[in-house]
Design a protein around this motif. Structure first.
Motif, PDB file in Angstrom:
ATOM      1  N   SER A  23      -3.393   5.064   3.522  1.00 23.88           N
ATOM      2  CA  SER A  23      -3.046   5.183   2.152  1.00 23.88           C
ATOM      3  C   SER A  23      -3.493   4.172   1.509  1.00 23.88           C
ATOM      4  O   SER A  23      -4.189   3.024   1.775  1.00 23.88           O
ATOM      5  CB  SER A  23      -1.572   5.041   2.277  1.00 23.88           C
ATOM      6  N   LEU A  24      -3.568   4.211   0.006  1.00 17.28           N
ATOM      7  CA  LEU A  24      -4.291   3.181  -0.973  1.00 17.28           C
ATOM      8  C   LEU A  24      -3.588   1.805  -0.739  1.00 17.28           C
ATOM      9  O   LEU A  24      -4.160   0.740  -0.831  1.00 17.28           O
ATOM     10  CB  LEU A  24      -4.411   3.695  -2.433  1.00 17.28           C
ATOM     11  N   SER A  25      -2.324   1.906  -0.724  1.00 12.88           N
ATOM     12  CA  SER A  25      -1.437   0.668  -0.587  1.00 12.88           C
ATOM     13  C   SER A  25      -1.716  -0.145   0.509  1.00 12.88           C
ATOM     14  O   SER A  25      -1.680  -1.341   0.707  1.00 12.88           O
ATOM     15  CB  SER A  25      -0.092   1.031  -0.789  1.00 12.88           C
ATOM     16  N   THR A  26      -1.988   0.514   1.630  1.00  9.29           N
ATOM     17  CA  THR A  26      -2.287  -0.371   2.939  1.00  9.29           C
ATOM     18  C   THR A  26      -3.604  -1.047   2.972  1.00  9.29           C
ATOM     19  O   THR A  26      -3.836  -2.219   3.278  1.00  9.29           O
ATOM     20  CB  THR A  26      -2.321   0.832   4.204  1.00  9.29           C
ATOM     21  N   ILE A  28      -5.069  -2.012   0.252  1.00 10.47           N
ATOM     22  CA  ILE A  28      -4.792  -3.111  -0.810  1.00 10.47           C
ATOM     23  C   ILE A  28      -4.146  -4.317  -0.207  1.00 10.47           C
ATOM     24  O   ILE A  28      -4.593  -5.572  -0.203  1.00 10.47           O
ATOM     25  CB  ILE A  28      -3.953  -2.679  -2.131  1.00 10.47           C
ATOM     26  N   SER A  29      -3.315  -3.936   0.764  1.00 12.34           N
ATOM     27  CA  SER A  29      -2.500  -4.973   1.406  1.00 12.34           C
ATOM     28  C   SER A  29      -3.321  -5.824   2.599  1.00 12.34           C
ATOM     29  O   SER A  29      -3.319  -6.862   2.552  1.00 12.34           O
ATOM     30  CB  SER A  29      -1.298  -4.515   2.141  1.00 12.34           C
ATOM     31  N   CYS A  30      -3.925  -4.993   3.098  1.00 15.57           N
ATOM     32  CA  CYS A  30      -4.888  -5.678   3.982  1.00 15.57           C
ATOM     33  C   CYS A  30      -6.112  -6.703   3.100  1.00 15.57           C
ATOM     34  O   CYS A  30      -6.378  -7.689   3.585  1.00 15.57           O
ATOM     35  CB  CYS A  30      -5.722  -4.597   4.945  1.00 15.57           C
ATOM     36  N   ASN A  31      -6.694  -6.210   2.246  1.00 16.58           N
ATOM     37  CA  ASN A  31      -7.535  -6.924   1.311  1.00 16.58           C
ATOM     38  C   ASN A  31      -6.793  -8.116   0.993  1.00 16.58           C
ATOM     39  O   ASN A  31      -7.477  -9.275   0.941  1.00 16.58           O
ATOM     40  CB  ASN A  31      -8.096  -6.061   0.283  1.00 16.58           C
TER      41      ASN A  31
END
Length: 234
Positions: A23-26, A28-31
């Protein structure tokens, strides 16, 4: 039983084997986590870099201060010099308070072994014994008051008997001559810098004073300094 067409089987197998979508949210969180880690490492690096520079600057500042004011070389001057002579031992108490520069130079010459084997090249009774490496005419001989009886001279506290001195500094001279007075000599006030006094071994000084000399006050038999030891306590 109905037959499944090959195209349908192919599509069905692709759906089963294909990876699950992230997912896109995952993403973004990793970055964000990676960025935070990098920033934290950079902040830590800057902190330790500044700290090491501050410590280095403080150390250099202290070093420069000690070099300018001579703290590293002048704070630990010895208090006594033990003259080992061919006639015995003479203990000198060094005057570090009023003659600090001369004592500093004397100590430096001692540490370099300059006085080893130095002869008392001129011995003048009731005046001084002179130690030097030079072969020229004795300075002490030139200082003798002509036509004066020493017993009639006033006593000078500065140049009393049994004090150690040297000639006043001469920019052109690389020598360090030693003079031990054997009588109060006020005439030397303008010529001799006193930087010590004999506290033990006056009898040795007197024995040296009594050696036979020629008409120019040079000892007929060699008498001199074997070595000089520096000590903090007598």
């Amino acid at each position: 039983m109905a037959k499944i067409k090959p195209q349908a089987l192919l599509l069905q197998s692709k759906k089963k084997k294909g990876p699950a979508r992230i997912s896109l949210s995952t993403i973004i969180s990793c970055n964000v986590i990676v960025i935070l880690i990098v920033l934290s490492l950079y902040a830590t690096y800057r902190h330790w870099y500044r700290r090491s520079n501050d410590q280095l600057g403080t150390g250099l500042e202290k070093f420069e201060h000690s070099e300018i004011f001579g703290e590293s070389t002048r704070s630990d001057l010895p208090s006594y010099a033990i003259f080992s002579t061919t006639k015995g031992l003479i203990t000198i108490e060094l005057n570090k308070d009023s003659s600090r520069d001369v004592v500093d130079k004397f100590v430096d010459f001692c540490q370099k072994g300059y006085f080893k084997g130095m002869l008392f090249d001129h011995v003048i009774k009731n005046f001084v014994i002179q130690g030097a490496h030079s072969q020229r005419s004795g300075v002490a001989e030139d200082w003798i008051p002509k036509g004066k009886a020493h017993s009639r001279l006033g006593i000078s506290p500065k140049h009393e008997a049994f004090v150690l001195g040297t000639r006043k500094p001469n920019k052109d001279s690389k020598e360090f001559e030693l003079f031990i007075t054997t009588a109060p000599i006020p005439d030397l006030n303008e010529k001799l810098v006193v930087f010590g006094r004999v506290i033990k071994g006056e009898d040795v000084v007197q024995e040296i004073e009594e050696v036979d000399t020629d008409e120019h006050y040079r000892p007929k038999s060699p008498v001199g300094i074997i070595d000089i030891a520096l000590k903090r306590e007598a």
